[in-house]
Every structure is written in structure tokens, then in C-alpha cells.
Design a protein around this motif. Structure first.
Motif, PDB file in Angstrom:
ATOM      1  N   ILE A 180       0.840  -1.205   0.000  1.00 44.15           N
ATOM      2  CA  ILE A 180       0.000   0.000   0.000  1.00 44.15           C
ATOM      3  C   ILE A 180       0.878   1.258   0.000  1.00 44.15           C
ATOM      4  O   ILE A 180       0.631   2.204  -0.753  1.00 44.15           O
ATOM      5  CB  ILE A 180      -0.954  -0.005   1.219  1.00 44.15           C
ATOM      6  N   LEU A 181       1.916   1.246   0.819  1.00 46.70           N
ATOM      7  CA  LEU A 181       2.805   2.423   0.859  1.00 46.70           C
ATOM      8  C   LEU A 181       3.486   2.631  -0.491  1.00 46.70           C
ATOM      9  O   LEU A 181       3.784   3.766  -0.884  1.00 46.70           O
ATOM     10  CB  LEU A 181       3.863   2.268   1.957  1.00 46.70           C
ATOM     11  N   GLY A 182       3.677   1.536  -1.206  1.00 43.40           N
ATOM     12  CA  GLY A 182       4.285   1.620  -2.536  1.00 43.40           C
ATOM     13  C   GLY A 182       3.398   2.337  -3.549  1.00 43.40           C
ATOM     14  O   GLY A 182       3.855   2.687  -4.643  1.00 43.40           O
ATOM     15  N   THR A 183       2.140   2.561  -3.194  1.00 44.26           N
ATOM     16  CA  THR A 183       1.234   3.290  -4.095  1.00 44.26           C
ATOM     17  C   THR A 183       1.112   4.762  -3.704  1.00 44.26           C
ATOM     18  O   THR A 183       0.436   5.539  -4.374  1.00 44.26           O
ATOM     19  CB  THR A 183      -0.176   2.684  -4.071  1.00 44.26           C
ATOM     20  N   VAL A 184       1.738   5.138  -2.590  1.00 45.07           N
ATOM     21  CA  VAL A 184       1.665   6.541  -2.141  1.00 45.07           C
ATOM     22  C   VAL A 184       2.822   7.315  -2.765  1.00 45.07           C
ATOM     23  O   VAL A 184       3.986   7.012  -2.522  1.00 45.07           O
ATOM     24  CB  VAL A 184       1.733   6.637  -0.600  1.00 45.07           C
ATOM     25  N   MET A 185       2.465   8.283  -3.603  1.00 44.22           N
ATOM     26  CA  MET A 185       3.502   8.989  -4.360  1.00 44.22           C
ATOM     27  C   MET A 185       3.960  10.268  -3.655  1.00 44.22           C
ATOM     28  O   MET A 185       3.181  10.913  -2.960  1.00 44.22           O
ATOM     29  CB  MET A 185       2.957   9.358  -5.747  1.00 44.22           C
ATOM     30  N   ASP A 186       5.211  10.605  -3.899  1.00 43.12           N
ATOM     31  CA  ASP A 186       5.706  11.909  -3.479  1.00 43.12           C
ATOM     32  C   ASP A 186       4.903  12.965  -4.255  1.00 43.12           C
ATOM     33  O   ASP A 186       4.901  12.947  -5.485  1.00 43.12           O
ATOM     34  CB  ASP A 186       7.201  11.999  -3.832  1.00 43.12           C
ATOM     35  N   PRO A 187       4.208  13.872  -3.566  1.00 42.47           N
ATOM     36  CA  PRO A 187       3.345  14.811  -4.287  1.00 42.47           C
ATOM     37  C   PRO A 187       4.112  15.728  -5.244  1.00 42.47           C
ATOM     38  O   PRO A 187       3.544  16.227  -6.215  1.00 42.47           O
ATOM     39  CB  PRO A 187       2.681  15.624  -3.172  1.00 42.47           C
ATOM     40  N   GLU A 188       5.402  15.933  -4.980  1.00 46.14           N
ATOM     41  CA  GLU A 188       6.167  16.843  -5.832  1.00 46.14           C
ATOM     42  C   GLU A 188       6.980  16.117  -6.900  1.00 46.14           C
ATOM     43  O   GLU A 188       7.470  16.736  -7.838  1.00 46.14           O
ATOM     44  CB  GLU A 188       7.064  17.742  -4.972  1.00 46.14           C
ATOM     45  N   VAL A 189       7.152  14.824  -6.732  1.00 43.45           N
ATOM     46  CA  VAL A 189       7.839  14.005  -7.739  1.00 43.45           C
ATOM     47  C   VAL A 189       6.958  12.771  -7.935  1.00 43.45           C
ATOM     48  O   VAL A 189       7.258  11.699  -7.423  1.00 43.45           O
ATOM     49  CB  VAL A 189       9.255  13.600  -7.271  1.00 43.45           C
ATOM     50  N   PRO A 190       5.862  12.927  -8.666  1.00 52.22           N
ATOM     51  CA  PRO A 190       4.807  11.902  -8.613  1.00 52.22           C
ATOM     52  C   PRO A 190       5.127  10.572  -9.281  1.00 52.22           C
ATOM     53  O   PRO A 190       4.247   9.731  -9.407  1.00 52.22           O
ATOM     54  CB  PRO A 190       3.616  12.596  -9.302  1.00 52.22           C
ATOM     55  N   VAL A 191       6.379  10.347  -9.694  1.00 48.75           N
ATOM     56  CA  VAL A 191       6.747   9.013 -10.192  1.00 48.75           C
ATOM     57  C   VAL A 191       7.467   8.190  -9.131  1.00 48.75           C
ATOM     58  O   VAL A 191       7.759   7.026  -9.345  1.00 48.75           O
ATOM     59  CB  VAL A 191       7.641   9.073 -11.453  1.00 48.75           C
ATOM     60  N   LEU A 192       7.759   8.797  -8.000  1.00 39.46           N
ATOM     61  CA  LEU A 192       8.440   8.083  -6.916  1.00 39.46           C
ATOM     62  C   LEU A 192       7.469   7.834  -5.777  1.00 39.46           C
ATOM     63  O   LEU A 192       6.795   8.762  -5.317  1.00 39.46           O
ATOM     64  CB  LEU A 192       9.590   8.919  -6.346  1.00 39.46           C
ATOM     65  N   SER A 193       7.419   6.596  -5.304  1.00 35.91           N
ATOM     66  CA  SER A 193       6.607   6.338  -4.113  1.00 35.91           C
ATOM     67  C   SER A 193       7.427   6.711  -2.878  1.00 35.91           C
ATOM     68  O   SER A 193       8.649   6.862  -2.954  1.00 35.91           O
ATOM     69  CB  SER A 193       6.208   4.867  -4.048  1.00 35.91           C
ATOM     70  N   VAL A 194       6.727   6.818  -1.766  1.00 35.61           N
ATOM     71  CA  VAL A 194       7.432   7.156  -0.516  1.00 35.61           C
ATOM     72  C   VAL A 194       8.450   6.073  -0.156  1.00 35.61           C
ATOM     73  O   VAL A 194       9.462   6.363   0.484  1.00 35.61           O
ATOM     74  CB  VAL A 194       6.440   7.393   0.651  1.00 35.61           C
ATOM     75  N   VAL A 195       8.179   4.846  -0.606  1.00 37.09           N
ATOM     76  CA  VAL A 195       9.127   3.757  -0.336  1.00 37.09           C
ATOM     77  C   VAL A 195      10.373   3.939  -1.204  1.00 37.09           C
ATOM     78  O   VAL A 195      11.506   3.853  -0.727  1.00 37.09           O
ATOM     79  CB  VAL A 195       8.478   2.379  -0.590  1.00 37.09           C
TER      80      VAL A 195
END
Lengths: 265, 166
Positions: free
Chosen positions: B14-29
Motif C-alpha cells: 500500500i505504501l508503494g502506491t503513495v507517491m511523493d506529491p512533488e515528484v509523482p513518479v516516486l513512491s514514498v518507499v
């Protein structure tokens, strides 16, 4: 001689708190105040890239300051968080050095102030990052990476301004002359420092001063600038005796928080 | 709240689907800020290490992580912030770097280790994410977000962002 009423004549510094709290407040206040100063450039810098750069540096410093003030509040144990410390203290309770509260002036003043601070900060943080206080060391290590990046930026501007046009050179030299007397305070050590040194948080000020001198003289030489021969150094910020400028800065920084206590969004 | 007994893999997915809002191709993981996930009867505890002190997206990312987990029925989430070791762009894995490049952001080179000042040394030029040329120049060390610098490609005449090596 006029006798002042006691409440006016008495020294108005607030008494120093526990040494470790004072020590961390000094660290956090430097960053909060300098960060606020830089934020004043937002929308006013000479070129767009610099507007963005100064705002980025401001954000880093305010972020560092917030984490450090949060730690100071926790160590103090009186329930004050970083917001209470930033927005609800008066001028005399701030512990930042005088250098960071000096007004932005022209772009040269801002860059010289930043360079003098950055060069000191990386050395100071480098020492703190190795201290035995785990939380403080972690914050210092993180801030060190950021301030190293800031130093590269401010150093390069020193070169461009100092070794630039006659006007940029003159302005940079004038800024260096005007700000120099606020640099002595960076290397002062007092009873607070002696007390935290007993807890292992020892920063060798003289070693830092020597290395700072090396960095500053090296950059100044390449920038064709001359550090002034200024024997008189201003002091007082660490115990709450500030220049007139801090009060004005705080008025602006604190007004929203004080006008609307507890407001959130 | 009805507790769904999630396992650690579910949480990571699930965390792998949460994107960095400013770099939306990178997940938080992929960004490397999720350092540790512990699942117990008490709930899920996520240890995060923030990127830059001045990154305003950190709080948003925490909120987004919480919402994504709640949406899948995982409600008992606590966050712990750990500052040491300090975050570094070296924690971004190779596959994620390629995502950055395809998105038009030059991925970070290796972060500098130690050494306080490198004033005279010019950093190596950064390859253009569009045409691959290394005939590029740094326009500004600071960009639209704390994690980026601005470059210009002399070959394809395009400005581009670099995810800073930090």
C-alpha cells in the motif's frame, strides 16, 4: 544624574535556563531568525533563480530551527513546543547571535552575512554531529549536509560579487566591513558552554575559529575582498541583548500567531 | 475501528502506491523515507526519516500514507520520525532512478561523503534526461522543490531538473 525607576534600570535579560536548554535554543534561534530574514527576499531577489535559492535556504533553516526548538522545548519540560518558543517569546528571550538578525540590506549584505554564517555553521555542526547527545547529534548531522550545500552557494556568490563588476566588488567589500564585527560572537564560549561541555557536548571554539579564518580568508582572497582589521566585536545575542533589528523582525514574524492564539488551518 | 490484521507485506504494498506529491513518479518507499514498518496487535508503526529540513511535502506524505492505509481498512497507524542516519538520495533504488529520468528529472549521482568544502572543484556535468548529452550546465543549485537543481542542456536546448545528489 537622573535616577531611573527600578524596573527600567534593572537589566532586562531573562535569566538563563538549564544549560542544555540554553545551548539548544541558541542553535535553533540562529536558524529561525536567519531563515526568517531570508524569507523576506521572497519575490524581491535580483533574479528568479536567486529568489528560489534564498527561499529554499530559508526553508531549510526554518525546518532545522523548528526541529531544534522542539528539542529545546522537550528538554525544558515545561510543555512549550517549537511554535510556542518561536512565536510567544519576547526579544530578550531569543538567544540567536547578532549576525543573523542584521537586516538584509542589498543582495551583497545578504550574501556576505550568509557566507560568514555558513562557514561557521558547517564547522560548528560538524563538531556537534559527533557529540554524545544522540538527538542533538542527529539534528546536527542532518543540518550539516544542508548547510554544506548552502556554503557552496554563498561561497560562489562571494566570488561572483567580489570579483565581479566595480560596483558589485564595492558593495561586497562594504558588506564585509559592516558585518565583520558580528563574527566574534560566533566563537565566544560562556558558562552555558562550559556546563554542557561537562556533559560531553564540547565544541572547541578556537579550533573552529582557526578553520573558519582559513575558509573566509581563502574565499575572500579569491574574491579580491579584504577582511577588515576590526578589533571591536559586538556581543550580547546569546544572553538576549540584541540589536534594535530583532524586535522589528519578531513583530512581523509573530503577529499572526499572537493575534490569533491557537489558530490552525 | 474494526481492526484488519494486516501483514507487513500488505502495508509495504500500500505504501508503494503513495507517491511523493512533488515528484509523482516516486513512491514514498522508493524515495527512501520509509525506514521501517512494524505490524503488531497494537497496530502499524511506520518509522520515517525526513528528506530536507525545508521540505514542506513531508507532512503531506505522512497524511497520504495514513489515508491510503485507512482506505484498505488499516486504521491503527502511528508514525515515528528518526533523524539518524540522515536521509540520502543514495537510498533511491536503480529502478526508481530510471523512472525519474523518464519523467524528465535527471537522477541523482552518488552523494558526497564527508569533506566540508569543495569550492574550487566543479561538479561533474549531469546527463540530460531527454537526449542523454552531458553537454549541460548548472543554472541554479536550487530548483522548484528542495530536492532539485536546475540545469540546461546545450545539445537539445532544454532546461531540466536534477534530483540533487545529497
Amino acid at each position: 544624574m537622573t535616577t531611573l525607576p527600578p524596573d527600567v534600570a534593572a537589566p532586562r535579560e531573562t535569566p538563563l535556563g538549564a544549560p542544555i536548554v540554553e545551548f539548544v535554543l541558541r542553535l535553533g534561534d540562529d536558524r529561525l531568525v536567519l531563515g526568517h530574514r531570508l524569507s523576506e527576499w521572497c519575490g524581491h531577489a535580483p533574479v528568479l533563480e536567486e529568489d528560489i535559492a534564498l527561499a529554499n535556504v530559508a526553508l531549510d533553516l526554518i525546518g532545522q530551527g523548528a526541529a531544534m526548538l522542539a528539542l529545546a522545548g522537550k528538554l525544558e519540560g515545561r510543555g512549550r513546543d517549537e511554535d510556542a518558543l518561536a512565536y510567544l517569546r519576547d526579544e530578550r528571550e531569543f538567544r540567536n547571535c547578532l549576525l543573523v538578525e542584521q537586516p538584509n540590506g542589498d543582495f551583497a549584505v545578504t550574501i556576505v552575512r550568509q557566507f560568514l554564517f555558513d562557514a561557521w555553521s558547517v564547522l560548528y555542526l560538524d563538531a556537534l554531529a559527533r557529540c554524545p547527545h544522540a538527538e542533538l547529534a542527529a539534528l546536527a548531522a542532518r543540518a550539516l549536509k544542508e548547510d554544506t550545500y548552502h556554503l557552496r552557494h554563498s561561497s560562489q556568490w562571494m566570488l561572483r560579487l567580489g570579483d565581479g563588476t566595480p560596483e558589485s566588488h564595492e558593495r561586497a567589500q562594504r558588506a564585509l566591513d559592516a558585518l565583520w564585527r558580528f563574527t566574534g560572537e560566533l566563537f565566544e564560549a560562556d558558562a552555558v558552554d562550559a556546563a554542557v561541555a561537562k556533559q560531553g557536548i564540547a565544541v572547541d571554539r578556537e579550533a573552529i575559529r582557526a578553520r573558519w579564518n582559513d575558509i573566509v580568508s581563502d574565499v575572500a582572497r579569491r574574491a579580491t575582498l579584504t577582511p577588515p582589521d576590526e578589533p571591536h566585536m559586538a556581543s550580547g545575542g546569546r544572553t538576549g541583548r540584541h540589536s534594535e533589528h530583532l524586535g522589528h523582525l519578531l513583530a512581523e514574524m509573530q503577529i499572526v500567531a499572537r493575534s490569533h492564539p491557537g489558530a490552525g488551518w | 475501528m474494526t481492526a484488519v490484521r494486516a501483514n507487513r507485506d500488505d502495508v509495504m504494498r500500500i505504501l508503494g502506491t503513495v507517491m511523493d506529491p512533488e515528484v509523482p513518479v516516486l513512491s514514498v518507499v522508493e524515495l527512501g523515507i520509509v525506514r521501517h514498518v512494524a505490524v503488531s496487535d497494537a497496530g502499524v508503526k511506520i518509522t520515517i526519516t525526513p528528506t530536507y529540513s525545508g521540505c514542506p511535502a513531508m507532512r503531506t506524505m505522512e497524511q497520504d500514507m495514513r489515508e491510503a492505509l485507512v482506505a484498505e481498512g488499516i486504521g491503527d497507524v502511528t508514525f515515528e520520525t528518526v533523524y539518524a542516519p540522515a536521509w540520502t538520495s543514495d537510498w533511491i533504488p536503480a529502478a526508481a532512478r530510471e523512472k525519474l529520468r523518464r519523467f524528465g528529472i535527471a537522477p541523482p549521482g552518488p552523494a558526497e561523503q564527508g569533506g566540508l568544502i569543495a569550492l574550487a572543484r566543479r561538479p561533474a556535468s549531469v546527463a540530460c534526461p531527454y537526449c542523454g548529452s552531458t553537454n549541460t550546465e548548472r543554472r541554479s543549485e536550487f530548483g522548484s522543490t528542495a530536492c532539485k537543481a536546475i540545469h540546461f542542456c546545450n545539445a537539445c536546448r532544454q532546461p531540466f531538473d536534477e534530483f540533487k545528489a545529497f
